[in-house]
Design a protein around this motif. Structure first.
Motif, PDB file in Angstrom:
ATOM      1  N   ARG B  11       0.809  -1.223   0.000  1.00 45.54           N
ATOM      2  CA  ARG B  11       0.000   0.000   0.000  1.00 45.54           C
ATOM      3  C   ARG B  11       0.845   1.277   0.000  1.00 45.54           C
ATOM      4  O   ARG B  11       0.621   2.220  -0.730  1.00 45.54           O
ATOM      5  N   ARG B  12       1.819   1.257   0.904  1.00 42.99           N
ATOM      6  CA  ARG B  12       2.627   2.456   1.103  1.00 42.99           C
ATOM      7  C   ARG B  12       3.379   2.817  -0.174  1.00 42.99           C
ATOM      8  O   ARG B  12       3.448   3.971  -0.566  1.00 42.99           O
ATOM      9  N   ALA B  15       1.009   4.171  -2.830  1.00 39.58           N
ATOM     10  CA  ALA B  15       0.586   5.522  -2.455  1.00 39.58           C
ATOM     11  C   ALA B  15       1.690   6.538  -2.724  1.00 39.58           C
ATOM     12  O   ALA B  15       1.439   7.639  -3.221  1.00 39.58           O
ATOM     13  N   GLN B  16       2.921   6.156  -2.418  1.00 39.49           N
ATOM     14  CA  GLN B  16       4.034   7.083  -2.623  1.00 39.49           C
ATOM     15  C   GLN B  16       4.314   7.281  -4.109  1.00 39.49           C
ATOM     16  O   GLN B  16       4.675   8.380  -4.537  1.00 39.49           O
ATOM     17  N   PHE B 106      -8.203  -0.255  -3.046  1.00 40.24           N
ATOM     18  CA  PHE B 106      -7.292   0.871  -2.835  1.00 40.24           C
ATOM     19  C   PHE B 106      -8.019   2.147  -3.258  1.00 40.24           C
ATOM     20  O   PHE B 106      -8.485   2.254  -4.386  1.00 40.24           O
TER      21      PHE B 106
END
Lengths: 131, 303
Positions: B11-12, B15-16, B106
């Motif tokens: 996820r991280r 997202a980044q 997401f």
């Protein structure tokens, strides 16, 4: 255009009073920030999932239920688990002074109690956010 | 496939990557170059309609249907940015909180940041990231639209137009721009009085459009009451099948990549030309009427 600061505004816990959260969301918006507003009765898991997916720089929670000593450290530890504890974590609400010390020891960068001018929260975020 | 699941779970990182491409931070071109070949797997559904029609609630409800089918679902939800402060309140997640933590889901919110047309300039880049990272279905929820926010057609494989009963004359005014881009129409809040009339009006309106091979179906739904969702998904799937059979999807995507290329070209050309030493001088000459804009442009285009 300069990149806006992204802030998640969320309400953990079971109280249904979101006036404060809305006022702060509006103040942050007027200060040029992108506010992701998620609304009432969020679990710590939902808040952290949203913070990660939205890749915010700031997680701001409002809590009036009295469960802050449980929920806020929980949010902080979930942020750590996700590798996201570089996010600035701030809280607002009816929180007794003696609890503020405890919360700050447990990863809450600032606690804004009733009567705090919104400008104070805005400048705290601007000064402390990690870009 | 297994590789995809791993990427999707990070996820991280996803997202980044979106942050990097959204803000054109250093490294954004490399990311897009790197993922480009992996894009084109997701089916992209644009969700548009007037403010308050229930686009977020419907996106949430449809996402659940696809999740139950085992699909990975990405949502990009766009809300307006204030032209005065540059700030925004992105509130689409309010209707999607329960799905926030679902591993097949997401959700990303974006501000329009000065872009007109119902999308943000970086929407396409964010779509590519989620597509390449393993989304099967991608919803793009536009800002609440009025008459001419039709940019979504340049991104979506299927445009779902969400209407509500009781708009009355508004339907008439929406006819010219908005009515033409819907591939599938949903009348949300169809438990409200007047839904039948809205359906009849819509069908009548669609009959006035020049005959095409695809006639947009109109479906009655209620996102909150969870009614008509299966039928709506079927209608979307029918449109997908229709396009795949007729090579329409290929044509549509070809047109869309062309738009993407042109946008990049425009950015690069403008950047190159405006950083040219001659640019300021030619502007001055134009002010003094010594040179006309076409001649100035011709000179700037020369190496």
């Amino acid at each position: 255009m300069e990149r806006p600061i992204r802030v998640l505004v969320a309400k953990p816990g079971l109280d249904g009073h979101d006036r404060g959260a809305k006022v702060i969301a509006r103040a942050l918006r007027d200060a040029g920030m992108e506010v992701i507003y998620t609304g009432l009765r969020q679990t710590p898991e939902q808040i952290v999932a949203a913070a990660v997916q939205e890749d915010v720089e700031v997680v701001a929670v409002s809590i009036l239920s009295g469960a802050h000593a449980t929920l806020l450290p929980r949010i902080k530890s979930l942020l750590k688990e996700e590798g996201a504890d570089d996010m600035l974590f701030v809280a607002g609400g009816v929180i007794p002074d003696e609890d503020i010390v405890f919360l700050k020891e447990n990863g809450v960068a600032a606690v804004f109690t009733p009567g705090t001018p919104t400008t104070e929260a805005v400048s705290f975020i601007k000064e402390n956010v990690k870009k | 496939m297994a590789d995809n699941v791993k990427v999707w779970q990070d996820r991280r990182k996803i997202a980044q990557m979106i942050t990097t491409v959204e803000n054109a931070l250093p490294g954004h071109e490399e990311i897009l170059q790197d993922i480009y070949k992996k894009t084109g797997q997701a089916y992209i559904i644009g969700i548009t309609g007037p403010p308050g029609a229930g686009k977020s609630s419907l996106t949430d409800a449809l996402s659940r249907v696809y999740i139950d089918m085992g699909k990975r679902v990405g949502v990009i939800a766009i809300d307006p940015t204030s032209p005065f402060s540059g700030g925004s309140i992105l509130g689409d997640r309010i209707r999607m909180n329960e799905l926030s933590t679902h591993p097949q889901m997401f959700i990303r919110s974006m501000g329009t940041r000065g872009q007109l047309g119902g999308l943000s300039a970086a929407t396409h880049s964010a779509v590519m990231v989620l597509d390449a990272c393993g989304a099967d279905i991608l919803f793009i929820e536009t800002v609440g639209v009025g008459q001419s926010e039709v940019e979504i057609v340049k991104l979506a494989d299927t445009v779902l137009m969400v209407m509500v009963p009781g708009l009355g004359d508004d339907i008439q005014t929406m006819k010219a721009g908005i009515m033409e881009i819907g591939d599938v129409f949903a009348i949300n809040k169809s438990d409200l009085p007047g839904a039948d009339r809205t359906k009849i009006e819509l069908e009548a309106m669609l009959s006035f459009l020049p005959p095409k091979e695809w006639r947009p179906p109109v479906r009655m739904v209620s996102a909150t009451e969870k009614e008509g969702l299966k039928e709506l998904v079927e209608a979307i799937d029918e449109h997908r099948t229709f396009q795949e059979k007729n090579k329409r999807l290929e044509e549509r995507r070809k047109r869309n990549v062309q738009e993407a290329l042109l946008a990049i070209l425009r950015d690069k050309m403008v950047a190159r030309v405006t950083s040219d030493d001659r640019y300021k001088r030619l502007l001055e000459e134009m002010v003094k009427k010594e040179i006309d804009p076409y001649e100035a442009a011709r000179q700037l285009m020369q190496k």
